[in-house]
Design a protein around this motif. Structure first.
Motif, PDB file in Angstrom:
ATOM      1  N   ALA A  63      35.362  24.847  27.654  1.00 26.67           N
ATOM      2  CA  ALA A  63      36.142  25.793  28.609  1.00 26.67           C
ATOM      3  C   ALA A  63      36.057  27.240  27.823  1.00 26.67           C
ATOM      4  CB  ALA A  63      37.350  25.199  29.063  1.00 26.67           C
ATOM      5  N   TYR A  64      36.616  27.208  26.649  1.00 24.89           N
ATOM      6  CA  TYR A  64      36.740  28.677  25.728  1.00 24.89           C
ATOM      7  C   TYR A  64      35.167  29.368  25.791  1.00 24.89           C
ATOM      8  CZ  TYR A  64      37.119  31.890  21.979  1.00 24.89           C
ATOM      9  OH  TYR A  64      36.688  32.559  21.100  1.00 24.89           O
ATOM     10  N   PHE A  65      34.185  28.687  25.517  1.00 25.59           N
ATOM     11  CA  PHE A  65      32.831  29.648  26.170  1.00 25.59           C
ATOM     12  C   PHE A  65      32.439  29.729  27.387  1.00 25.59           C
ATOM     13  CE2 PHE A  65      32.809  28.279  21.618  1.00 25.59           C
ATOM     14  CZ  PHE A  65      32.045  29.434  20.788  1.00 25.59           C
ATOM     15  N   GLN A  66      32.560  28.781  27.965  1.00 27.09           N
ATOM     16  CA  GLN A  66      31.693  29.039  29.392  1.00 27.09           C
ATOM     17  C   GLN A  66      33.484  29.762  30.638  1.00 27.09           C
ATOM     18  OE1 GLN A  66      30.906  25.101  30.541  1.00 27.09           O
ATOM     19  NE2 GLN A  66      28.770  25.130  29.238  1.00 27.09           N
ATOM     20  N   ASP A  67      34.595  29.829  30.161  1.00 28.76           N
ATOM     21  CA  ASP A  67      35.181  29.924  31.405  1.00 28.76           C
ATOM     22  C   ASP A  67      36.254  31.531  31.045  1.00 28.76           C
ATOM     23  OD1 ASP A  67      36.912  30.603  33.262  1.00 28.76           O
ATOM     24  OD2 ASP A  67      37.666  28.671  33.434  1.00 28.76           O
ATOM     25  N   TYR A  68      36.118  32.728  31.088  1.00 27.75           N
ATOM     26  CA  TYR A  68      37.322  33.408  30.794  1.00 27.75           C
ATOM     27  C   TYR A  68      38.577  33.273  30.804  1.00 27.75           C
ATOM     28  CZ  TYR A  68      36.818  36.180  35.359  1.00 27.75           C
ATOM     29  OH  TYR A  68      36.915  36.158  36.691  1.00 27.75           O
ATOM     30  N   ALA A  69      38.846  32.327  31.794  1.00 27.55           N
ATOM     31  CA  ALA A  69      39.966  32.047  33.134  1.00 27.55           C
ATOM     32  C   ALA A  69      41.141  31.257  32.639  1.00 27.55           C
ATOM     33  CB  ALA A  69      39.671  31.502  34.715  1.00 27.55           C
TER      34      ALA A  69
ATOM     35  N   VAL B  18      50.015  40.907  34.643  1.00 31.34           N
ATOM     36  CA  VAL B  18      49.476  39.937  33.681  1.00 31.34           C
ATOM     37  C   VAL B  18      50.054  38.585  33.745  1.00 31.34           C
ATOM     38  CG1 VAL B  18      50.234  39.836  30.799  1.00 31.34           C
ATOM     39  CG2 VAL B  18      49.794  41.927  31.841  1.00 31.34           C
ATOM     40  N   ALA B  19      51.551  38.190  33.803  1.00 32.78           N
ATOM     41  CA  ALA B  19      52.383  37.032  34.818  1.00 32.78           C
ATOM     42  C   ALA B  19      51.602  36.382  35.277  1.00 32.78           C
ATOM     43  CB  ALA B  19      53.257  37.124  34.560  1.00 32.78           C
ATOM     44  N   GLY B  20      51.551  36.497  36.458  1.00 34.29           N
ATOM     45  CA  GLY B  20      50.248  36.116  37.167  1.00 34.29           C
ATOM     46  C   GLY B  20      48.341  35.774  36.884  1.00 34.29           C
ATOM     47  N   HIS B  21      48.241  36.276  35.635  1.00 28.05           N
ATOM     48  CA  HIS B  21      46.688  35.936  35.583  1.00 28.05           C
ATOM     49  C   HIS B  21      47.109  34.452  34.676  1.00 28.05           C
ATOM     50  CE1 HIS B  21      44.861  40.196  36.941  1.00 28.05           C
ATOM     51  NE2 HIS B  21      44.882  38.933  37.786  1.00 28.05           N
ATOM     52  N   ALA B  22      48.711  35.263  33.912  1.00 29.73           N
ATOM     53  CA  ALA B  22      48.561  33.350  32.984  1.00 29.73           C
ATOM     54  C   ALA B  22      49.353  32.591  33.465  1.00 29.73           C
ATOM     55  CB  ALA B  22      49.610  34.086  31.608  1.00 29.73           C
ATOM     56  N   ASP B  23      49.179  32.247  34.938  1.00 31.06           N
ATOM     57  CA  ASP B  23      49.853  31.190  35.319  1.00 31.06           C
ATOM     58  C   ASP B  23      51.491  30.745  34.890  1.00 31.06           C
ATOM     59  OD1 ASP B  23      50.018  29.133  37.994  1.00 31.06           O
ATOM     60  OD2 ASP B  23      49.319  28.133  36.114  1.00 31.06           O
TER      61      ASP B  23
ATOM     62  N   HIS C 132      44.325  43.820  29.407  1.00 30.53           N
ATOM     63  CA  HIS C 132      45.400  42.046  29.430  1.00 30.53           C
ATOM     64  C   HIS C 132      44.788  40.766  29.344  1.00 30.53           C
ATOM     65  CE1 HIS C 132      45.430  42.259  33.799  1.00 30.53           C
ATOM     66  NE2 HIS C 132      45.567  41.405  33.655  1.00 30.53           N
ATOM     67  N   ILE C 133      43.009  40.956  30.150  1.00 28.17           N
ATOM     68  CA  ILE C 133      42.253  39.501  30.073  1.00 28.17           C
ATOM     69  C   ILE C 133      41.888  39.647  28.613  1.00 28.17           C
ATOM     70  CG2 ILE C 133      41.070  38.680  30.746  1.00 28.17           C
ATOM     71  CD1 ILE C 133      43.399  38.664  32.841  1.00 28.17           C
ATOM     72  N   THR C 134      41.543  41.035  28.288  1.00 26.33           N
ATOM     73  CA  THR C 134      40.499  40.542  26.963  1.00 26.33           C
ATOM     74  C   THR C 134      41.829  40.492  25.612  1.00 26.33           C
ATOM     75  OG1 THR C 134      39.383  42.703  27.165  1.00 26.33           O
ATOM     76  CG2 THR C 134      39.434  42.180  24.967  1.00 26.33           C
ATOM     77  N   GLY C 135      43.186  40.440  26.495  1.00 28.44           N
ATOM     78  CA  GLY C 135      44.383  40.323  24.813  1.00 28.44           C
ATOM     79  C   GLY C 135      44.676  38.950  25.036  1.00 28.44           C
ATOM     80  N   PHE C 136      44.175  38.519  26.539  1.00 33.76           N
ATOM     81  CA  PHE C 136      43.770  36.490  26.908  1.00 33.76           C
ATOM     82  C   PHE C 136      43.125  36.351  25.778  1.00 33.76           C
ATOM     83  CE2 PHE C 136      45.876  36.790  31.051  1.00 33.76           C
ATOM     84  CZ  PHE C 136      47.130  37.286  30.808  1.00 33.76           C
ATOM     85  N   PHE C 137      41.951  37.191  25.430  1.00 32.80           N
ATOM     86  CA  PHE C 137      41.221  36.560  24.835  1.00 32.80           C
ATOM     87  C   PHE C 137      41.112  35.926  23.354  1.00 32.80           C
ATOM     88  CE2 PHE C 137      36.686  36.776  23.499  1.00 32.80           C
ATOM     89  CZ  PHE C 137      35.900  35.887  23.712  1.00 32.80           C
TER      90      PHE C 137
ATOM     91  N   GLY D  86      34.116  39.735  33.017  1.00 28.52           N
ATOM     92  CA  GLY D  86      34.761  39.226  33.401  1.00 28.52           C
ATOM     93  C   GLY D  86      36.498  39.056  32.725  1.00 28.52           C
ATOM     94  N   LEU D  87      35.877  40.011  31.553  1.00 26.23           N
ATOM     95  CA  LEU D  87      36.866  40.477  30.384  1.00 26.23           C
ATOM     96  C   LEU D  87      37.860  42.035  31.410  1.00 26.23           C
ATOM     97  CD1 LEU D  87      35.643  39.896  27.026  1.00 26.23           C
ATOM     98  CD2 LEU D  87      37.167  38.334  28.449  1.00 26.23           C
ATOM     99  N   ASN D  88      37.270  42.714  32.026  1.00 23.51           N
ATOM    100  CA  ASN D  88      38.293  43.496  32.692  1.00 23.51           C
ATOM    101  C   ASN D  88      38.398  43.332  34.605  1.00 23.51           C
ATOM    102  OD1 ASN D  88      35.335  43.435  33.245  1.00 23.51           O
ATOM    103  ND2 ASN D  88      35.129  45.743  33.539  1.00 23.51           N
ATOM    104  N   PHE D  89      38.162  41.879  34.236  1.00 18.38           N
ATOM    105  CA  PHE D  89      37.589  42.249  35.729  1.00 18.38           C
ATOM    106  C   PHE D  89      39.006  42.496  36.555  1.00 18.38           C
ATOM    107  CE2 PHE D  89      40.853  38.005  35.309  1.00 18.38           C
ATOM    108  CZ  PHE D  89      41.637  37.914  36.457  1.00 18.38           C
ATOM    109  N   ALA D  90      40.193  42.576  35.629  1.00 15.50           N
ATOM    110  CA  ALA D  90      41.724  42.899  37.078  1.00 15.50           C
ATOM    111  C   ALA D  90      41.489  44.028  37.553  1.00 15.50           C
ATOM    112  CB  ALA D  90      42.766  42.682  35.582  1.00 15.50           C
ATOM    113  N   ALA D  91      41.028  44.679  36.844  1.00 14.60           N
ATOM    114  CA  ALA D  91      40.048  47.057  37.230  1.00 14.60           C
ATOM    115  C   ALA D  91      39.634  46.794  38.375  1.00 14.60           C
ATOM    116  CB  ALA D  91      40.307  47.157  35.843  1.00 14.60           C
TER     117      ALA D  91
END
Length: 366
Positions: A320-326, A23-28, A293-298, A122-127
């Motif tokens: 960026a919010y509408f085009q980039d899930y990251a 989770v921390a890695g995906h949050a940089d 957790h990416i959905t949590g970020f969203f 996108g929103l479930n890519f970590a799985a």
């Protein structure tokens, strides 16, 4: 009468560490990387494979059908059900202007999650890791069953043999030969050695893991510091089999040192971790955290978006919010905002599990 098996607190804590790093890695958010000596992307995915290898049971080889059924039910079934959910969710979000995620099809529902890398919605890519772990577990069961004739040295030989294959895979990736759908077997062969290490550790090494902590940690810190001085990058991408800038051996060195470091930390502090405390709770929900957790970020970014519509957070990047899930927005660019992503990335999936458990308790109508 069967007694309930006692939970392995050390490996439960190690699992909690691992998912926090994901989770921390995906949050940089590099707050747990020990001043850059143990970057998450140098070991955190193989860490989960190592843990799975530790819990491998030879008894499963006596009834492979039962093993496959249980593993598929525990790993694959929830993954593919949630993949359908995320496919539908991304389709609905597309109606509101969101441009990430691919359209629902048999390819994105079944093929891409296994072979394509799991980033289809996108929103479930970590799985992406879940189907790969299932295949690794089945693969290892088969080779372990077929090599019984190796006797006492079987686990050592499998650990060395899979490592050799893994090194060759990294070498091929560096040479540009692991591309497209070749990344599917590539990521399996790259991660397989750490599964073998996990089982070897349980069978042969755990009882010998008694080196005093001062020497143990000194050796690990020295190795990592020397690697840092060399200028060779320690981080790599397990899912895409790329980023092996330090050559074919370095990824396994940093994988080994990263796992060894956090395993010793877990051994030291696990006796003090209370049952149902924060870390224990996280360890019981690693699957859900990986999925959601990416959905949590969203959700957090959506809060910032709606607040920006009312005149707050005016530097929020709506495109960026509408085009980039990251895309990750930090209010006023302050690094401490990453704590918000870490907390919701861990907390929201646990809430999902809690709600799910409540729904299961609802009496069925006759």
């Amino acid at each position: 009468m069967k007694t309930k098996k006692e939970r392995n607190k050390t490996f439960a804590l190690l699992s909690a560490f691992g998912i926090i790093f994901v989770v921390a890695g995906h949050a940089d958010f590099g707050i747990f990387d020990v001043a850059g000596l143990f970057p998450y992307y140098a070991f955190h995915v193989p860490l989960f494979v190592f843990i799975s290898g530790y819990f491998y049971r030879e008894e499963a080889e006596q009834n492979i059908g039962t093993f496959l059924r249980k593993k598929a039910k525990r790993l694959l079934l929830p993954y593919f059900l949630w993949n359908v959910f995320y496919g539908v969710l991304v389709t609905i979000l597309g109606k509101f202007g969101f441009a990430f995620g691919q359209p629902i099809s048999l390819k994105t529902l079944i093929f891409d999650p296994v072979v394509g890398g799991g980033h289809q919605f996108g929103l479930n890519f970590a799985a992406w890791f879940v189907p790969i772990l299932f295949i690794i577990e089945v693969f290892y069961l088969c080779i372990h069953k077929l090599t019984k004739w190796l006797g006492t040295y079987q686990d050592w030989i499998l650990s060395v043999g899979t490592l050799a294959v893994g090194i060759l895979t990294v070498y091929a990736a560096i040479g540009g030969h692991v591309w497209g759908y070749y990344k599917f077997p590539g990521r399996i062969l790259f991660l397989l050695p750490t599964f073998a290490w996990g089982y070897l550790y349980k069978k042969k090494l755990e009882q010998k893991d008694i080196l005093p902590t001062i020497w143990y940690m000194s050796i690990l810190f020295l190795v990592q510091y020397l690697i840092s001085l060399s200028g060779k990058g320690m981080a790599y991408s397990a899912v895409w089999c790329t980023g092996f800038a330090g050559g074919p051996f370095l990824p396994y060195i940093t994988t080994f040192t990263g796992i060894a470091f956090w395993l010793r930390i877990a051994k030291i502090i696990s006796p003090a971790i209370p049952k149902n405390g924060i870390l224990d709770t996280i360890s019981r929900h690693t699957y859900s955290i990986m999925l959601h957790h990416i959905t949590g970020f969203f959700i957090l970014k959506s809060f910032f978006f709606f607040a920006s519509q009312r005149g707050w957070f005016l530097d929020f990047d709506k495109m960026a919010y509408f085009q980039d899930y990251a895309y990750a927005y930090l209010p006023k660019g302050i690094e401490a905002g990453k704590w918000l992503y870490l907390l919701i990335g861990l907390g929201f999936p646990i809430l999902v599990d809690y709600v799910g458990s409540l729904l299961k308790q609802v009496p069925k109508r006759t």
